[in-house]
Design an enzyme around this catalytic site. Structure first.
Site, PDB file in Angstrom:
ATOM      1  N   SER A  22      44.815 -13.459  36.083  1.00  0.00           N
ATOM      2  CA  SER A  22      45.130 -13.407  34.800  1.00  0.00           C
ATOM      3  C   SER A  22      44.203 -14.020  33.634  1.00  0.00           C
ATOM      4  CB  SER A  22      46.534 -14.404  34.528  1.00  0.00           C
ATOM      5  OG  SER A  22      46.313 -15.514  35.269  1.00  0.00           O
ATOM      6  N   ASN A 112      52.507 -24.180  39.164  1.00  0.00           N
ATOM      7  CA  ASN A 112      53.612 -23.911  38.279  1.00  0.00           C
ATOM      8  C   ASN A 112      54.039 -24.871  37.108  1.00  0.00           C
ATOM      9  OD1 ASN A 112      53.550 -21.907  40.133  1.00  0.00           O
ATOM     10  ND2 ASN A 112      55.399 -22.364  41.446  1.00  0.00           N
ATOM     11  N   THR A 157      71.970  -2.108  -4.942  1.00  0.00           N
ATOM     12  CA  THR A 157      72.480  -2.001  -3.543  1.00  0.00           C
ATOM     13  C   THR A 157      72.628  -0.581  -3.060  1.00  0.00           C
ATOM     14  OG1 THR A 157      74.872  -1.750  -4.647  1.00  0.00           O
ATOM     15  CG2 THR A 157      74.202  -4.119  -4.311  1.00  0.00           C
ATOM     16  N   HIS A 158      72.599  -0.424  -1.892  1.00  0.00           N
ATOM     17  CA  HIS A 158      72.518   0.958  -1.406  1.00  0.00           C
ATOM     18  C   HIS A 158      71.327   1.723  -2.087  1.00  0.00           C
ATOM     19  CE1 HIS A 158      76.794   0.560  -0.029  1.00  0.00           C
ATOM     20  NE2 HIS A 158      76.864  -0.077  -1.310  1.00  0.00           N
ATOM     21  N   SER A 279      42.858   7.976   0.609  1.00  0.00           N
ATOM     22  CA  SER A 279      43.140   9.159   1.660  1.00  0.00           C
ATOM     23  C   SER A 279      41.725   9.906   1.751  1.00  0.00           C
ATOM     24  CB  SER A 279      44.100  10.266   0.787  1.00  0.00           C
ATOM     25  OG  SER A 279      44.027  11.323   1.606  1.00  0.00           O
ATOM     26  N   LYS A 285      44.603   9.484  -4.161  1.00  0.00           N
ATOM     27  CA  LYS A 285      45.728   8.537  -3.454  1.00  0.00           C
ATOM     28  C   LYS A 285      45.419   7.204  -3.370  1.00  0.00           C
ATOM     29  CE  LYS A 285      48.695   9.846  -0.575  1.00  0.00           C
ATOM     30  NZ  LYS A 285      50.247   9.660  -0.750  1.00  0.00           N
ATOM     31  N   ASN A 287      47.244   4.027  -1.251  1.00  0.00           N
ATOM     32  CA  ASN A 287      48.293   3.835  -0.280  1.00  0.00           C
ATOM     33  C   ASN A 287      48.435   2.368  -0.029  1.00  0.00           C
ATOM     34  OD1 ASN A 287      48.630   6.622  -0.036  1.00  0.00           O
ATOM     35  ND2 ASN A 287      47.195   6.971   1.490  1.00  0.00           N
ATOM     36  N   GLU A 292      52.554  -1.299   5.123  1.00  0.00           N
ATOM     37  CA  GLU A 292      53.357  -0.342   6.147  1.00  0.00           C
ATOM     38  C   GLU A 292      52.980  -0.822   7.504  1.00  0.00           C
ATOM     39  OE1 GLU A 292      52.746   3.959   5.065  1.00  0.00           O
ATOM     40  OE2 GLU A 292      51.199   3.000   3.743  1.00  0.00           O
ATOM     41  N   TYR A 319      59.957 -20.473  40.247  1.00  0.00           N
ATOM     42  CA  TYR A 319      58.978 -19.758  39.711  1.00  0.00           C
ATOM     43  C   TYR A 319      58.694 -18.254  40.580  1.00  0.00           C
ATOM     44  CZ  TYR A 319      54.325 -18.186  38.318  1.00  0.00           C
ATOM     45  OH  TYR A 319      53.273 -17.259  38.119  1.00  0.00           O
ATOM     46  N   GLN A 324      53.907 -14.657  35.005  1.00  0.00           N
ATOM     47  CA  GLN A 324      52.604 -14.568  34.180  1.00  0.00           C
ATOM     48  C   GLN A 324      52.613 -13.510  33.420  1.00  0.00           C
ATOM     49  OE1 GLN A 324      49.163 -14.952  36.997  1.00  0.00           O
ATOM     50  NE2 GLN A 324      48.742 -12.599  36.586  1.00  0.00           N
ATOM     51  N   LYS A 327      52.436 -14.379  29.086  1.00  0.00           N
ATOM     52  CA  LYS A 327      51.166 -14.790  28.541  1.00  0.00           C
ATOM     53  C   LYS A 327      50.951 -13.720  27.313  1.00  0.00           C
ATOM     54  CE  LYS A 327      50.240 -18.110  31.317  1.00  0.00           C
ATOM     55  NZ  LYS A 327      51.381 -17.495  32.250  1.00  0.00           N
TER      56      LYS A 327
END
Ligand code: ARG
Length: 460
Positions: A22, A112, A157-158, A279, A285, A287, A292, A319, A324, A327
């Protein structure tokens, strides 16, 4: 020397050794683990397990590793294949530096309780850093609100136009969410902040280390009270990831709102060049990729919550190596949340608000119909009845292609004799806003108060 070689005569399969290792990712715990090691050394000294010289030698060796670790190239100089995890890395380096006395450090300790201690120390620091990033996002919200303290915005609303609100009110809604997120993180931190060291592999330790003293030295508020639980508990990671998921959900919602407001159709905001993209095909464009991506990355963190719960649900005490896997999920949660918070704050600082257009939109499409219904209520009509009358007024106005303030008093009186000239003042944008004047409402007066509260909280 391997940490556990004595019992074995055969060599590990190379693929399994790599699968088992690890260090590639848990090297991120190096500083925290070194802190825990130093306190372990001193506790063994106090307990009479190590003599003064041995303690001093070990502390010095740990300090040398700590110093070397300031250079990010340090861990790369060591052959990865040889290193199972960050704990064996430290032991190997220590013995390289100070000789066999380095092996005494692990007396009465297991990886541990060691890994649980390092992870808690590490996470405690990260929570502090994340809290500061949340505060900065809040600051960016408040800066924008203070720039346009009285600017109206349609409320939805909606995603259908509902009632006019203030832009500052909208921004303060997200301020509230982030305030709860900070409270949640602080509560999680209370449960992160306990010391598992001294729990051994599962049963506790045979050596009289002063656990309370170690906790104090490491800044923990207390010690764990069951060794089995201490080495197998990952609740604090699940809680943290869950808190992170909620914050991601909040800034994802904010992203969605801003994406919508930046469309040509809404046009309430313009995103600065610093946080937008173009774009490869369409030259016109611009964006909102930044927003996003925040929305998309929320999904990663939600995935980690599920991974954590699934990872732990079937584990027998205590344990198991499954743990492990905590992480990478933890580190990715921290990185994703931190990066997203930084981006959200930057986006908020690169927004141009089109107050004219938002105002024009806020007064259109019968957003004042509820206020007209309330007007008739004040004239003595039951709300349900008034709702019905105004519903019919709206149908009439839609047929006419006119707004409610564009109808004449004569037309209104066809619906109810209770309408008088003062109705027009009652449904102006200013009245609609000013009327919502109880705590938490969108009136300029209330928003002013909440904005000042928010600002005071940030400056504190
Ligand atoms: N690298 C391990 C982990 O992260 C450390 C604990 C290993 N303990 C053990 N019994 N194999 O969980």
């Amino acid at each position: 020397m391997k940490l556990w070689g004595g019992r074995f005569t055969g060599e590990a399969d190379q693929h399994f050794a790599a699968f088992n290792a690890s260090f590639r990712f848990d090297q991120r715990l190096l500083t925290a683990d070194l802190q825990g090691c130093a306190v372990q050394a001193r506790a063994l000294g106090q307990a009479g397990i190590l003599n003064e010289d041995e303690v001093a030698t070990i502390i010095d060796g740990l300090q040398q590793i700590t110093n070397a670790a300031q250079d990010s190239a340090y861990v790369k100089q060591v052959a990865f294949a040889q290193t199972e995890d960050v704990h064996s890395f430290i032991e190997a380096r220590l013995v390289e530096l100070i000789g066999a006395v380095g092996y005494k450090l692990h007396t009465g300790r297991s990886r541990n309780d060691q890994v649980a201690t390092a992870t808690r120390l590490f996470l405690r620091e990260e929570i502090t850093a994340i809290d500061a990033l949340i505060v900065d996002a809040q600051r960016a919200l408040i800066e924008l609100a203070e720039k346009y303290p009285n600017a109206p915005l349609p409320g939805y609303t909606h995603l259908q136009k509902a009632q006019p609100i203030l832009l500052a009110h909208f921004l303060l809604a997200y301020f509230q969410m982030l305030t709860r997120d900070r409270q949640r993180l602080a509560e999680v931190c209370n449960r992160v902040n306990v010391l598992p060291l001294g729990s051994g592999a599962l049963a506790g330790t045979n050596f009289p280390v002063d656990r309370e003293w170690m906790a104090q030295e490491l800044g923990f508020a207390g010690v764990t009270h069951n060794s089995l639980d201490a080495v197998s508990d990952r609740d604090y990671l699940i809680e943290f990831t869950n808190a992170a998921a909620l914050t991601m959900m909040h800034i994802s919602r904010l992203s969605e709102d801003l994406i919508i407001y930046a469309t040509q159709e809404f046009g309430f905001i313009k995103l600065g060049d610093a946080i937008a993209t173009g774009s490869s095909l369409m030259p016109q464009k611009k964006n909102p990729d930044s927003l996003e991506l925040v929305r998309g990355k929320a999904a990663r963190v939600f995935g980690h919550v599920t991974a954590f719960l699934t990872m732990t649900k079937g584990l027998p005490l205590a344990y198991n190596k499954d743990l492990q896997e905590d992480k990478e999920a933890l580190f990715d949660t921290i990185d994703t949340l931190s990066d997203s918070l930084r981006v959200i704050a930057t986006v908020l600082r690169n927004i141009e608000f089109n107050a004219e257009r938002a105002r024009a939109s806020a007064i259109r499409d019968y957003t004042n119909a509820t206020d007209l219904a309330d007007y008739l209520v004040r004239k003595g009509i039951e709300f349900r009845k008034s709702h019905d009358i105004i519903g019919r007024v709206v149908v009439y106005a839609i047929e006419q292609g006119r707004e409610l303030n564009e109808l004449t008093l004569d037309e209104y009186q066809n619906f109810s004799p209770l309408f008088t000239e003062d109705l027009f003042a009652a449904i102006s944008l200013e009245s609609c806003l000013a009327g919502k004047n109880r705590t938490g409402g969108t009136s300029p007066e209330q928003v002013q108060i909440e904005l000042a509260n928010a600002r005071a909280k940030l400056d504190r």
